[in-house]
Write an enzyme that holds these catalytic residues in place. Sequence first.
Site, PDB file in Angstrom:
ATOM      1  N   VAL A  58       0.846  -1.194   0.000  1.00  0.00           N
ATOM      2  CA  VAL A  58       0.000   0.000   0.000  1.00  0.00           C
ATOM      3  C   VAL A  58       0.879   1.241   0.000  1.00  0.00           C
ATOM      4  CG1 VAL A  58      -1.673   1.352   1.349  1.00  0.00           C
ATOM      5  CG2 VAL A  58      -1.875  -1.146   1.259  1.00  0.00           C
ATOM      6  N   GLY A 103       4.071   4.273   3.238  1.00  0.00           N
ATOM      7  CA  GLY A 103       3.633   3.026   2.618  1.00  0.00           C
ATOM      8  C   GLY A 103       3.785   1.874   3.588  1.00  0.00           C
ATOM      9  N   LYS A 104       3.349   0.725   3.211  1.00  0.00           N
ATOM     10  CA  LYS A 104       3.542  -0.482   4.040  1.00  0.00           C
ATOM     11  C   LYS A 104       3.231  -1.693   3.173  1.00  0.00           C
ATOM     12  CE  LYS A 104       4.636  -1.307   8.375  1.00  0.00           C
ATOM     13  NZ  LYS A 104       5.499  -0.478   9.229  1.00  0.00           N
ATOM     14  N   GLY A 105       3.808  -2.838   3.549  1.00  0.00           N
ATOM     15  CA  GLY A 105       3.528  -4.061   2.814  1.00  0.00           C
ATOM     16  C   GLY A 105       3.447  -5.229   3.760  1.00  0.00           C
TER      17      GLY A 105
END
Length: 418
Positions: A58, A103-105
């Site tokens: 994201v 962001g992040k994943g």
Amino acid sequence: MTIDLHQLALATIDRAADELGLDGWVRALLHQPERVVTVQVPYTGDDGRIHVVAGYRVAHSTARGPAKGGTRFHPEVTPEEVMGLATLMSVKTAVMDLPLGGGKGGITIDPKLLSETELESLTRSYARAIASTIGPDIDVPAPDVNTDSRHMDWLADEYARVTGVASPAVVTGKSLAAGGSLGRDTATAAGCRTVLLASARRLGLPTDARVVIQGFGNAGAHLARLLAADGMRIVGISDSTGGIHDPAGLDVAAVARTKAAHGSVTHHDAEVVTNTELLALDAEILVPAALEGAVDTGEAEHVRARLVVEAANGPCTAAADDILAARGVAVVPDVLASAGGVTVSCFEWQQNLAGQRWSAATVADRLDTRMRAALEDVWQVAAARSLPLRTAATVLGVGRMAEALQARSGAETSELAS
Ligand code: NAD
């Protein structure tokens, strides 16, 4: 995870947006991630079979620069959790005034059940799946829960193979040999130390103040060592098995040796306390450096410290926060106190882009300067608007994001606003 991180992140944004009187279209952009990618992650098991799990990446905001945030491998990872964490990363990078967004994943899997070979297959497959959505100028992943420099090295390598772009700046948290930065391992603790010492000075606490630290992992153990060297007295330390207490001050190096030898700090020669008792110990400063939600209403009622510094992400619940505020306890929030890691990640990205390697002293010096500046900015907003530090930090971060969105929208904004 029991708390709904995405709703919590949106509530945080809304509170700041109300304080700032932001336009509806800015709020709408801050509520909605720019990009949410769900991918299939097939990997080869040691049994020779192909297993398929879900992965996410994201990018919440790139208004201030490429999205930046960690990669979590955990069985409870959901798209909502990743969206919430990405949103909070946007606030964190803006509070620190880094030229980055949020962001992040993540991958929904229990990595503890995988062998090293399976982990590599999984990480490389994930890298191929998200390769078209990341990049040094687009979105830059980093480690998070259950990932470290090994995973980041595999990610960078697979990205280079798939895209033909051999830029180490595509991920941070890499090993030194693969382009990582000096000082990354201790960055969170070092950044936390800077804001803790400066906040203690502002509150007039003694230079040999008594400190209690919950959590003796990467953040907590390094911080205990640094603060003891500064002359502070570490009177309480804990890990997941329990805590120890010595009103005269613990020998941090000896506690570390005990933990290494026996797997728990409680084997050290000191009074043993529970983690709940630890939070209520008599001390000037309390540092939750373990888990989110560790300080809830029951614990907040009994905190005796005058200053709480959140080295962990989200250690105080919203209700606990209200109680601490009512009791006059100053709380330096996670978006600031735990931001040393992402700040040195930013330094790693900048070094990679410029083809440089900074010395450990340069990294430490720039981190210290950056943390002091952010703390000063947050105290100023708190004073000017009569806000607790947490709300002030969010107002600062959300305000900076809103400014970037407004500046970039130009004439179109006037039309939207009219
Ligand atoms: P870690 O896994 O290295 O250490 C966690 C520590 O907390 C361990 O000592 C563990 O025993 C202890 N712990 C676990 N459950 C506990 C409990 N119920 N009571 C007391 N102690 C308990 O993790 P870390 O990297 O030190 O991260 C700690 C916190 O700091 C997390 O919230 C993390 O998100 C945050 N943080 C870490 C970094 C980083 O760079 N390491 C950066 C930003 C934020």
